[in-house]
Write an enzyme that holds these catalytic residues in place. Structure first.
Site, PDB file in Angstrom:
ATOM      1  N   ASP A 157       0.807  -1.223   0.000  1.00 17.76           N
ATOM      2  CA  ASP A 157       0.000   0.000   0.000  1.00 17.76           C
ATOM      3  C   ASP A 157       0.841   1.275   0.000  1.00 17.76           C
ATOM      4  OD1 ASP A 157       0.874  -0.571   2.576  1.00 17.76           O
ATOM      5  OD2 ASP A 157      -1.125  -1.015   3.333  1.00 17.76           O
ATOM      6  N   ASN A 209      -7.707  -2.593  14.068  1.00 16.95           N
ATOM      7  CA  ASN A 209      -9.122  -2.854  13.738  1.00 16.95           C
ATOM      8  C   ASN A 209      -9.283  -4.066  12.827  1.00 16.95           C
ATOM      9  OD1 ASN A 209      -8.154  -1.945  11.309  1.00 16.95           O
ATOM     10  ND2 ASN A 209      -9.527  -0.187  11.129  1.00 16.95           N
ATOM     11  N   HIS A 234      -7.515  -4.663  10.047  1.00 16.07           N
ATOM     12  CA  HIS A 234      -7.215  -4.479   8.617  1.00 16.07           C
ATOM     13  C   HIS A 234      -5.945  -5.225   8.212  1.00 16.07           C
ATOM     14  CE1 HIS A 234      -4.926  -0.442   9.427  1.00 16.07           C
ATOM     15  NE2 HIS A 234      -4.039  -1.392   9.243  1.00 16.07           N
ATOM     16  N   GLU A 283      -9.854  -1.826   5.114  1.00 17.58           N
ATOM     17  CA  GLU A 283     -10.490  -1.502   6.385  1.00 17.58           C
ATOM     18  C   GLU A 283     -11.747  -2.366   6.572  1.00 17.58           C
ATOM     19  OE1 GLU A 283      -8.772   0.115   8.378  1.00 17.58           O
ATOM     20  OE2 GLU A 283      -8.323   2.183   7.799  1.00 17.58           O
TER      21      GLU A 283
END
Ligand code: F6R
Length: 239
Positions: A66, A134, A136, A141
């Site tokens: 990313d 979280n 990811h 996400e």
């Protein structure tokens, strides 16, 4: 997916062994790489192995997961910059075979071309993943459909806050990123997930033992046939 619970230092050494074995067996392997705090120990080990003449990346190819949208490669918080500093400048991986999604050209064509380049290279042999607090993976996400390839995401407030430690203020943390999709990640032949620290405990427990759901993107790894998980006991606290 049974996690191997060891210290972060031990995980770095053992993970580096996987790279050494892979590159011995397949010198032109395709490596999927990650940024963030998690892989730093592993990258230091890879650099040490390279310096000791134990490993060579001369024929390898890399694809990073990313990149922040709007950060140029020269920005000291861009993921391209991070990779140059922590790995690429210290090993023999040829620049021409290094790939990081562009944060500047996030056109549909550029995003599709990233997945096509991975395929043209023969697919990823070993994909390294960190774990978001979280759940990811990459910057997929919670709620991201599993079917997506490389795409642009709006970062959640949680992710922006988690990553604000690297920026002067929360306002400077980019709001969007280009990321390999879950589909891209799941195509990798082997996946290596690293998770360290108590802040990852909820996400790791949900990923490994909860239902497979886009609400916890890392839970998709339960469907992959070859995943190795190294975590420390803090991250394993809720398992
Ligand atoms: C980084 C990436 C992210 C991180 C995750 C954990 O390329 O794709 O999924 O792996 O946010 O970040 P750290 O390692 O900083 O805790």
């Amino acid at each position: 997916m049974k996690p191997i619970v060891v210290s972060a230092e031990e995980a770095a050494v053992r993970a580096a062994e996987l790279y050494r074995a892979l590159l011995r067996r397949k010198p032109d392997a395709v490596l999927g790489l990650a940024t963030g705090s998690t892989p730093l120990g592993l990258y230091a080990q890879l650099v040490a192995l390279y310096r000791a003449g134990e490993i060579s990346f001369a024929q390898a190819t890399s694809f990073n997961l990313d990149e922040y949208v709007d950060l140029p490669p020269t920005h000291d918080q861009s993921y391209r910059y991070f990779m140059e500093k922590n790995l690429f400048s210290q090993i023999d991986l040829p620049q021409a075979r290094i790939h990081v999604p562009s944060g500047l050209d996030v056109s549909e064509a550029a995003l599709a071309a990233y997945d096509e380049a991975i395929e043209a290279a023969g697919g990823i042999d070993l994909q390294l993943l960190g774990l978001g607090g979280n759940g990811h993976i990459g910057f997929n996400e919670p709620g991201t459909p599993f079917a997506l390839g490389t795409h642009v995401v709006a970062l959640t407030e949680r992710t922006r806050r988690d990553n604000a430690r690297f920026f002067a203020s929360l306002d400077e943390v980019p709001t969007h990123a280009a990321t390999m999709g879950v589909r891209t990640v799941m195509h990798a032949r082997v996946i290596l997930l690293l998770a360290f620290g108590r802040a990852k405990a909820e996400a790791l427990a949900a990923a490994l033992t909860g239902p497979v759901t886009p609400d916890v993107p890392a839970s998709v790894l339960q469907l992959h046939p070859d995943v190795t998980v190294f975590c420390d006991k803090e991250a394993a606290a809720l398992l």
